[in-house]
Design a protein around this motif. Structure first.
Motif, PDB file in Angstrom:
ATOM      1  N   PHE A  14       0.827  -1.120  -0.066  1.00 19.54           N
ATOM      2  CA  PHE A  14       0.048  -0.046  -0.007  1.00 19.54           C
ATOM      3  C   PHE A  14       0.867   1.097   0.049  1.00 19.54           C
ATOM      4  CE2 PHE A  14      -3.482  -2.440   2.652  1.00 19.54           C
ATOM      5  CZ  PHE A  14      -3.644  -3.259   1.308  1.00 19.54           C
ATOM      6  N   LEU A  15       1.871   1.424   0.793  1.00 17.08           N
ATOM      7  CA  LEU A  15       2.749   2.335   0.974  1.00 17.08           C
ATOM      8  C   LEU A  15       3.574   2.774  -0.420  1.00 17.08           C
ATOM      9  CD1 LEU A  15       4.414   1.990   4.304  1.00 17.08           C
ATOM     10  CD2 LEU A  15       3.554   4.125   3.525  1.00 17.08           C
ATOM     11  N   LYS A  16       3.891   1.779  -1.077  1.00 22.03           N
ATOM     12  CA  LYS A  16       4.584   1.815  -2.307  1.00 22.03           C
ATOM     13  C   LYS A  16       3.559   2.433  -3.187  1.00 22.03           C
ATOM     14  CE  LYS A  16       6.769  -0.884  -6.085  1.00 22.03           C
ATOM     15  NZ  LYS A  16       7.204  -2.247  -6.517  1.00 22.03           N
ATOM     16  N   ILE A  17       2.202   2.011  -3.442  1.00 15.33           N
ATOM     17  CA  ILE A  17       1.266   2.716  -4.327  1.00 15.33           C
ATOM     18  C   ILE A  17       0.932   4.223  -3.999  1.00 15.33           C
ATOM     19  CG2 ILE A  17      -1.246   2.359  -4.890  1.00 15.33           C
ATOM     20  CD1 ILE A  17      -0.907  -0.600  -4.692  1.00 15.33           C
ATOM     21  N   VAL A  18       0.903   4.407  -2.726  1.00 19.81           N
ATOM     22  CA  VAL A  18       0.617   5.736  -2.237  1.00 19.81           C
ATOM     23  C   VAL A  18       1.700   6.604  -2.749  1.00 19.81           C
ATOM     24  CG1 VAL A  18       0.105   7.294  -0.255  1.00 19.81           C
ATOM     25  CG2 VAL A  18      -0.917   4.884  -0.681  1.00 19.81           C
ATOM     26  N   GLU A  19       3.066   6.108  -2.407  1.00 21.07           N
ATOM     27  CA  GLU A  19       3.835   7.029  -2.534  1.00 21.07           C
ATOM     28  C   GLU A  19       4.222   7.257  -4.134  1.00 21.07           C
ATOM     29  OE1 GLU A  19       7.358   4.911  -0.593  1.00 21.07           O
ATOM     30  OE2 GLU A  19       6.668   5.648   1.515  1.00 21.07           O
ATOM     31  N   ALA A  20       3.952   6.271  -4.918  1.00 21.15           N
ATOM     32  CA  ALA A  20       3.858   6.638  -6.343  1.00 21.15           C
ATOM     33  C   ALA A  20       2.745   7.259  -6.832  1.00 21.15           C
ATOM     34  CB  ALA A  20       4.283   5.188  -6.861  1.00 21.15           C
ATOM     35  N   LYS A  21       1.831   7.494  -6.027  1.00 24.06           N
ATOM     36  CA  LYS A  21       0.536   8.299  -6.463  1.00 24.06           C
ATOM     37  C   LYS A  21      -0.021   7.411  -7.703  1.00 24.06           C
ATOM     38  CE  LYS A  21       1.225  12.873  -5.007  1.00 24.06           C
ATOM     39  NZ  LYS A  21       2.051  12.713  -4.002  1.00 24.06           N
ATOM     40  N   ASP A  22       0.107   6.000  -7.505  1.00 33.24           N
ATOM     41  CA  ASP A  22      -0.371   5.176  -8.282  1.00 33.24           C
ATOM     42  C   ASP A  22      -1.887   4.519  -8.083  1.00 33.24           C
ATOM     43  OD1 ASP A  22      -0.871   3.183 -10.444  1.00 33.24           O
ATOM     44  OD2 ASP A  22       1.193   2.099  -9.897  1.00 33.24           O
ATOM     45  N   TYR A  23      -2.855   5.442  -8.636  1.00 37.71           N
ATOM     46  CA  TYR A  23      -4.285   5.356  -8.374  1.00 37.71           C
ATOM     47  C   TYR A  23      -4.593   4.154  -9.355  1.00 37.71           C
ATOM     48  CZ  TYR A  23      -4.507   9.527  -5.853  1.00 37.71           C
ATOM     49  OH  TYR A  23      -4.550  10.462  -4.803  1.00 37.71           O
ATOM     50  N   ASP A  24      -4.085   4.020 -10.480  1.00 40.28           N
ATOM     51  CA  ASP A  24      -4.469   2.842 -11.215  1.00 40.28           C
ATOM     52  C   ASP A  24      -4.030   1.656 -10.498  1.00 40.28           C
ATOM     53  OD1 ASP A  24      -5.333   4.396 -13.183  1.00 40.28           O
ATOM     54  OD2 ASP A  24      -3.158   4.193 -14.581  1.00 40.28           O
ATOM     55  N   ALA A  25      -3.001   1.465  -9.790  1.00 37.75           N
ATOM     56  CA  ALA A  25      -2.575  -0.038  -9.070  1.00 37.75           C
ATOM     57  C   ALA A  25      -3.624   0.038  -8.033  1.00 37.75           C
ATOM     58  CB  ALA A  25      -1.180  -0.017  -8.560  1.00 37.75           C
ATOM     59  N   CYS A  26      -4.075   0.901  -7.473  1.00 35.30           N
ATOM     60  CA  CYS A  26      -5.108   0.894  -6.235  1.00 35.30           C
ATOM     61  C   CYS A  26      -6.251   0.353  -6.967  1.00 35.30           C
ATOM     62  CB  CYS A  26      -5.203   2.152  -5.749  1.00 35.30           C
ATOM     63  SG  CYS A  26      -6.519   2.385  -4.478  1.00 35.30           S
ATOM     64  N   TYR A  27      -6.884   0.933  -7.944  1.00 38.64           N
ATOM     65  CA  TYR A  27      -8.189   0.669  -8.647  1.00 38.64           C
ATOM     66  C   TYR A  27      -8.056  -0.614  -9.361  1.00 38.64           C
ATOM     67  CZ  TYR A  27      -8.933   5.687  -7.828  1.00 38.64           C
ATOM     68  OH  TYR A  27      -9.235   6.776  -7.257  1.00 38.64           O
ATOM     69  N   LYS A  28      -6.837  -1.368  -9.438  1.00 40.20           N
ATOM     70  CA  LYS A  28      -6.839  -2.779 -10.185  1.00 40.20           C
ATOM     71  C   LYS A  28      -7.134  -3.562  -8.737  1.00 40.20           C
ATOM     72  CE  LYS A  28      -3.871  -5.705 -12.771  1.00 40.20           C
ATOM     73  NZ  LYS A  28      -2.591  -5.951 -13.285  1.00 40.20           N
ATOM     74  N   LEU A  29      -6.426  -3.245  -7.700  1.00 40.27           N
ATOM     75  CA  LEU A  29      -6.882  -4.146  -6.656  1.00 40.27           C
ATOM     76  C   LEU A  29      -8.355  -3.969  -6.192  1.00 40.27           C
ATOM     77  CD1 LEU A  29      -3.699  -3.132  -4.355  1.00 40.27           C
ATOM     78  CD2 LEU A  29      -4.237  -5.339  -5.486  1.00 40.27           C
ATOM     79  N   LEU A  30      -8.933  -2.963  -6.368  1.00 39.45           N
ATOM     80  CA  LEU A  30     -10.314  -2.703  -6.084  1.00 39.45           C
ATOM     81  C   LEU A  30     -11.158  -3.423  -7.052  1.00 39.45           C
ATOM     82  CD1 LEU A  30     -10.715   1.045  -5.252  1.00 39.45           C
ATOM     83  CD2 LEU A  30     -10.817  -0.984  -3.791  1.00 39.45           C
ATOM     84  N   ASP A  31     -10.728  -3.465  -8.194  1.00 40.58           N
ATOM     85  CA  ASP A  31     -11.558  -4.618  -9.019  1.00 40.58           C
ATOM     86  C   ASP A  31     -11.406  -5.899  -8.588  1.00 40.58           C
ATOM     87  OD1 ASP A  31     -12.057  -2.260 -10.749  1.00 40.58           O
ATOM     88  OD2 ASP A  31     -10.582  -2.671 -12.194  1.00 40.58           O
ATOM     89  N   TYR A  32     -10.080  -6.312  -8.187  1.00 40.14           N
ATOM     90  CA  TYR A  32     -10.198  -7.763  -7.792  1.00 40.14           C
ATOM     91  C   TYR A  32     -11.070  -7.824  -6.520  1.00 40.14           C
ATOM     92  CZ  TYR A  32      -7.990 -11.594  -5.090  1.00 40.14           C
ATOM     93  OH  TYR A  32      -7.939 -12.664  -4.442  1.00 40.14           O
ATOM     94  N   SER A  33     -11.042  -6.857  -5.329  1.00 38.77           N
ATOM     95  CA  SER A  33     -11.921  -7.065  -4.392  1.00 38.77           C
ATOM     96  C   SER A  33     -13.429  -7.269  -4.730  1.00 38.77           C
ATOM     97  CB  SER A  33     -11.491  -5.679  -3.470  1.00 38.77           C
ATOM     98  OG  SER A  33     -10.305  -5.889  -2.872  1.00 38.77           O
ATOM     99  N   LEU A  34     -13.751  -6.437  -5.693  1.00 41.72           N
ATOM    100  CA  LEU A  34     -15.154  -6.542  -6.068  1.00 41.72           C
ATOM    101  C   LEU A  34     -15.367  -7.998  -6.510  1.00 41.72           C
ATOM    102  CD1 LEU A  34     -17.894  -5.229  -6.750  1.00 41.72           C
ATOM    103  CD2 LEU A  34     -16.820  -4.378  -8.833  1.00 41.72           C
ATOM    104  N   SER A  35     -14.434  -8.639  -7.510  1.00 35.68           N
ATOM    105  CA  SER A  35     -14.882  -9.912  -7.911  1.00 35.68           C
ATOM    106  C   SER A  35     -14.714 -10.775  -6.917  1.00 35.68           C
ATOM    107  CB  SER A  35     -13.567 -10.188  -9.047  1.00 35.68           C
ATOM    108  OG  SER A  35     -12.239 -10.549  -8.460  1.00 35.68           O
ATOM    109  N   VAL A  36     -13.936 -10.574  -5.813  1.00 38.11           N
ATOM    110  CA  VAL A  36     -13.986 -11.574  -4.527  1.00 38.11           C
ATOM    111  C   VAL A  36     -15.660 -11.421  -4.006  1.00 38.11           C
ATOM    112  CG1 VAL A  36     -12.981 -12.167  -2.368  1.00 38.11           C
ATOM    113  CG2 VAL A  36     -11.597 -11.878  -4.195  1.00 38.11           C
ATOM    114  N   CYS A  37     -15.803 -10.103  -3.751  1.00 38.33           N
ATOM    115  CA  CYS A  37     -17.100 -10.056  -3.277  1.00 38.33           C
ATOM    116  C   CYS A  37     -18.423 -10.566  -3.935  1.00 38.33           C
ATOM    117  CB  CYS A  37     -17.146  -8.326  -3.063  1.00 38.33           C
ATOM    118  SG  CYS A  37     -18.714  -7.843  -1.976  1.00 38.33           S
ATOM    119  N   GLU A  38     -18.264 -10.485  -5.268  1.00 38.33           N
ATOM    120  CA  GLU A  38     -19.315 -11.107  -6.134  1.00 38.33           C
ATOM    121  C   GLU A  38     -19.391 -12.694  -5.811  1.00 38.33           C
ATOM    122  OE1 GLU A  38     -19.081  -7.955  -9.655  1.00 38.33           O
ATOM    123  OE2 GLU A  38     -17.952  -9.727  -9.700  1.00 38.33           O
TER     124      GLU A  38
END
Length: 328
Positions: free
Chosen positions: A287-311
């Motif tokens: 998480f720190l690596k993503i935040v420090e790089a301001k890599d929102y795309d990486a964050c939202y890719k993880l969210l897509d995965y979380s949504l698929s697990v939730c489904e």
């Protein structure tokens, strides 16, 4: 990261230990409905501020991240308020009670350009990442087995007629959400969304699952996930292919060690790239690596995965006839 935490259970202590071992993040405040429990946690980890009013913590301009480890059913409401207040969020597993809540949080995070993470250890572990790289050595897969069973002290209270949060539909509890979620992430982190999901659950009088077996159907193989809070067992995961198998000792939340047994080799390859720190250390590191790089795309890719697990989790509950108050 300047973090404020919600909750005072053991998982928060593990999280704060992970924060201590990662650079460029610190906990500035803890929130608890009771001053004494919040103060005890804060003193143990040298946290300066204790809040008993969540709205007041959200007004704290020093805090930019909120970590949520409340009972499952409250994850959504706390995360929603935090995002609306302009705070980034780390939400403990299970991310939300259902798909509707998950979709709403993702929508809001993207709309406000905020970071939103699910704190699920498995997919961030170095040993998991290594076995994912080497799984092709097993050849065509035929069977995957996971067992994460842990007799809960809360189960004794449940049998005595009490209603612990983890064994109620009101608080979105049960074995699937509390423990089999790790097996689900182990399987889906490797193979993605299954073609079909079935959940065979041992249901209690109040409709909650105290244990159960998930069956994931993929092209060419099946995956089985056993999760129990009413019994204990030897915990492990095993991936079987035509050319050999992998054995992962211990809970899928930790993946302590990976053994690779290949048919054409006498020597067993051992993988253990992890330090003896709480498993939450590695998710925080990512998480720190993503935040420090301001890599929102990486964050939202993880969210897509979380949504698929939730489904998948919601489909499993429907298959077993488990309905949460949050679904109504």
């Amino acid at each position: 990261m300047k973090i404020g935490t919600i909750g005072t259970g053991f998982i928060v202590e593990w999280f704060l230990t992970a924060v201590e071992h990662n650079e460029n993040c610190e906990c500035l405040a803890v929130f608890s409905r009771k001053e004494e429990t919040g103060r005890a946690l804060a003193d143990k980890f040298n946290v300066k501020k204790v809040y008993t009013d969540f709205e007041e913590m959200l007004k704290d301009e020093e805090i930019d991240f909120i970590y949520i480890a409340s009972p499952n059913s409250l994850h959504y409401s706390y995360a929603l308020k935090a995002l609306e207040a302009g705070k980034n969020v780390i939400g403990e597993k299970p991310f939300t009670s259902n798909v509707r809540e998950c979709q709403e949080l993702i929508r809001l995070a993207k709309e406000k350009h905020l970071f939103l993470f699910e704190a699920i250890t498995t997919i961030h572990l170095p040993n998991f990442k290594r076995l994912k790289e080497k799984i092709g050595e097993l050849g065509p897969l035929k069977m995957v087995q996971c067992n994460f069973s842990q007799y809960s002290r809360k189960y004794d209270q449940f049998l005595a007629g009490e209603s612990p949060n983890v064994f109620t539909t009101k608080f979105s509890g049960g074995a699937l959400m509390d423990i089999n979620v790790y097996n689900t992430n182990f399987i889906m982190g490797l193979f993605g969304k299954p073609k079909k999901i079935n959940y065979f659950a041992n249901l209690a009088h109040n409709g909650i699952d105290t244990s159960g077996v998930l069956i994931f159907t993929y092209d060419g193989f099946y995956a089985e996930a056993v999760g129990c809070k009413d019994t204990k067992s030897h915990n492990m995961a095993q991936i079987q292919g035509e050319k050999g198998y992998m054995l992962i000792e211990g809970e899928t939340s930790r993946c302590r060690q990976v053994e690779i047994h290949l048919n054409d080799r006498e020597e067993v390859e051992i993988i253990n790239d992890q330090e003896d720190i709480t498993a939450l250390y590695y998710e925080m590191k990512d998480f720190l690596k993503i935040v420090e790089a301001k890599d929102y795309d990486a964050c939202y890719k993880l969210l897509d995965y979380s949504l698929s697990v939730c489904e998948v989790m919601e489909a499993a509950r429907k298959d077993a006839g488990i309905v949460f108050d949050a679904d109504k």
